[in-house]
Design a protein around this motif. Structure first.
Motif, PDB file in Angstrom:
ATOM      1  N   ASN A 173       0.827  -1.042  -0.141  1.00  0.00           N
ATOM      2  CA  ASN A 173      -0.094  -0.014  -0.199  1.00  0.00           C
ATOM      3  C   ASN A 173       0.820   1.499  -0.072  1.00  0.00           C
ATOM      4  O   ASN A 173       0.689   2.039   0.670  1.00  0.00           O
ATOM      5  N   VAL A 174       1.733   1.200  -0.776  1.00  0.00           N
ATOM      6  CA  VAL A 174       2.791   2.412  -0.718  1.00  0.00           C
ATOM      7  C   VAL A 174       2.151   3.509  -1.820  1.00  0.00           C
ATOM      8  O   VAL A 174       1.231   2.993  -2.903  1.00  0.00           O
ATOM      9  N   ALA A 175       2.502   4.637  -1.733  1.00  0.00           N
ATOM     10  CA  ALA A 175       2.147   5.719  -2.758  1.00  0.00           C
ATOM     11  C   ALA A 175       3.331   6.428  -3.421  1.00  0.00           C
ATOM     12  O   ALA A 175       4.542   6.585  -2.623  1.00  0.00           O
ATOM     13  N   TYR A 176       2.974   7.007  -4.513  1.00  0.00           N
ATOM     14  CA  TYR A 176       4.230   7.418  -5.483  1.00  0.00           C
ATOM     15  C   TYR A 176       3.571   8.326  -6.419  1.00  0.00           C
ATOM     16  O   TYR A 176       2.514   8.502  -6.406  1.00  0.00           O
ATOM     17  N   ASP A 177       4.407   9.184  -7.260  1.00  0.00           N
ATOM     18  CA  ASP A 177       3.933   9.836  -8.412  1.00  0.00           C
ATOM     19  C   ASP A 177       3.034   9.237  -9.354  1.00  0.00           C
ATOM     20  O   ASP A 177       3.382   8.041  -9.622  1.00  0.00           O
ATOM     21  N   GLN A 178       2.087   9.954  -9.769  1.00  0.00           N
ATOM     22  CA  GLN A 178       1.049   9.111 -10.416  1.00  0.00           C
ATOM     23  C   GLN A 178       1.663   8.754 -11.953  1.00  0.00           C
ATOM     24  O   GLN A 178       0.930   8.049 -12.690  1.00  0.00           O
ATOM     25  N   ASN A 179       2.509   9.186 -12.408  1.00  0.00           N
ATOM     26  CA  ASN A 179       3.136   8.967 -13.576  1.00  0.00           C
ATOM     27  C   ASN A 179       3.844   7.695 -13.710  1.00  0.00           C
ATOM     28  O   ASN A 179       4.179   6.875 -14.771  1.00  0.00           O
ATOM     29  N   TYR A 180       3.922   7.051 -12.430  1.00  0.00           N
ATOM     30  CA  TYR A 180       4.705   5.645 -12.344  1.00  0.00           C
ATOM     31  C   TYR A 180       3.593   4.774 -11.992  1.00  0.00           C
ATOM     32  O   TYR A 180       2.899   4.885 -11.353  1.00  0.00           O
ATOM     33  N   ASP A 181       4.014   3.613 -12.474  1.00  0.00           N
ATOM     34  CA  ASP A 181       3.617   2.334 -11.711  1.00  0.00           C
ATOM     35  C   ASP A 181       4.846   1.399 -11.377  1.00  0.00           C
ATOM     36  O   ASP A 181       5.624   1.107 -12.081  1.00  0.00           O
ATOM     37  N   ILE A 182       4.573   1.013 -10.103  1.00  0.00           N
ATOM     38  CA  ILE A 182       5.772   0.302  -9.416  1.00  0.00           C
ATOM     39  C   ILE A 182       5.395  -1.015  -8.679  1.00  0.00           C
ATOM     40  O   ILE A 182       4.158  -1.017  -8.140  1.00  0.00           O
ATOM     41  N   VAL A 183       6.093  -1.890  -9.008  1.00  0.00           N
ATOM     42  CA  VAL A 183       5.826  -3.470  -8.320  1.00  0.00           C
ATOM     43  C   VAL A 183       7.200  -3.763  -7.604  1.00  0.00           C
ATOM     44  O   VAL A 183       8.137  -3.583  -8.366  1.00  0.00           O
ATOM     45  N   PHE A 184       6.888  -4.178  -6.467  1.00  0.00           N
ATOM     46  CA  PHE A 184       8.168  -4.818  -5.737  1.00  0.00           C
ATOM     47  C   PHE A 184       7.859  -6.292  -5.639  1.00  0.00           C
ATOM     48  O   PHE A 184       6.778  -6.703  -5.292  1.00  0.00           O
TER      49      PHE A 184
END
Length: 352
Positions: A173-184
């Motif tokens: 449930n992390v948040a970041y800039d809306q231009n990115y999609d991030i998967v760990f």
């Protein structure tokens, strides 16, 4: 009635098997690429489509214990494509990895997927390699490099992160800039554990040309900062090969070698930029990939047939050894919007 239903199911499976018989004879290859040995677990996905006109229940069967289907059974509607998530447990594996998933239904094989990867040996002294700090993580790379693409493209990058912060890091449930999609790959990263960050950057018309550096701030669900990661990328305009009566940029050299120059000296050269097209050439931006490489230009708009000289300077202050730097010229040339000129030098120390 039950016998008729059973017969219909068998007939459906046979028809589906027949429709995919060509595919079933050969493996569909999933190239995973290189996996750092420290990651421990690699996460990926494959896709299977039901090409029949009936609903089919499939089972996903791996042929190696390190290859795991995270969901083993699917009920697939006619013409539906399903995503099958999987993982590779890399612990104890080094070198080329190759294993199969088999798609079956009622004991009949419908398809095969060959999973191929190269697993690197784990680094014994992590701090020697993972020396770039983004607390609580360390990484091999100094930044997340999306490299280059055209405006409107989706760019991809990944980076392995090592948690040396002393406790577990929760990346759910992390948040970041809306231009990115991030998967760990691992979302709850234990101390001395690893995760693989995979990122996509979506660009659009609001992005400008050229080389960019910025930061991704990863926050938890309460808005608290977990860590910050530097990123870089270069954006170009997409070529237009159909436009007529257009400007065309030409340079008299695409590579210049300053050869052997002394440390702390300045080398210089000239480049001739010419508009060989039929309308006005606009030099929108010129970017150097190093503060040591600079230029001077007297004008940035060229009429058809006009040329301008660009003076280029390489400052060898505090540098030594082989150097390779670039100037990227961004223009309104529709066929080649970006022209890159390479500069090389061998910087020698005094008295050498």
């Amino acid at each position: 009635m039950q016998k008729s239903t059973a017969f219909q199911r068998i007939l459906t499976i046979c028809l589906l098997l027949f429709s995919t018989s060509i595919q079933a004879q050969f493996n569909q290859v999933i190239e995973v690429g290189v996996i750092p040995g420290e990651i421990g677990t690699y996460h990926g996905s494959l896709f299977w489509q039901n090409n029949s006109s009936d609903t089919v229940e499939i089972r996903v069967v791996p042929n190696a214990k390190q290859l795991i289907a995270l969901k083993k059974r699917f009920l697939v509607l006619p013409q539906q494509k399903v995503e099958i998530p999987f993982q590779i447990n890399t612990k104890g594996l080094v070198g080329n990895f190759q294993s199969e998933f088999i798609i079956t239904s009622n004991g009949l094989m419908l398809d095969q997927f060959l999973i191929k990867a190269r697993i690197l040996a784990p680094v014994m002294d992590v701090f020697k390699v993972y020396r770039n700090e983004f607390f609580p993580f360390r990484a091999e790379s100094q930044l997340l490099n999306f490299k280059s693409g055209f405006i409107g493209d989706t760019l991809n990058a990944e980076i392995a992160l090592y948690n040396f912060g002393g406790g577990a890091v929760d990346l759910r449930n992390v948040a970041y800039d809306q231009n990115y999609d991030i998967v760990f790959s691992t979302k709850l990263v234990q101390h001395n554990g690893f995760t693989l960050l995979k990122a996509q950057l979506r660009t659009d018309a609001s992005f400008s040309l050229g080389f960019k550096r910025s930061l991704i701030k990863i926050n938890d669900k309460a808005g608290r900062l977990i860590f910050t990661l530097p990123v870089q990328f270069t954006l170009e305009e997409r070529p237009n090969f159909t436009e007529e009566n257009s400007p065309r940029l030409a340079v008299n050299i695409v590579e210049h070698d300053f050869k052997s120059i002394q440390q702390n000296s300045i080398g210089s050269t000239q480049i001739l930029i010419t508009n060989i097209g039929t309308s006005v050439l606009e030099l929108k931006k010129i970017e150097s990939n190093c503060d040591c490489l600079t230029y001077q230009l007297s004008k940035d708009n060229l009429q058809a047939g006009e040329s301008v000289q660009m003076d280029v300077f390489f400052n060898a202050k505090n540098r030594v050894g082989y150097e390779r730097k670039t100037l990227a010229i961004f223009s309104n040339d529709p066929i080649r919007p970006t022209t890159v000129v390479v500069f090389k030098a061998n910087v020698r120390q005094p008295n050498n």
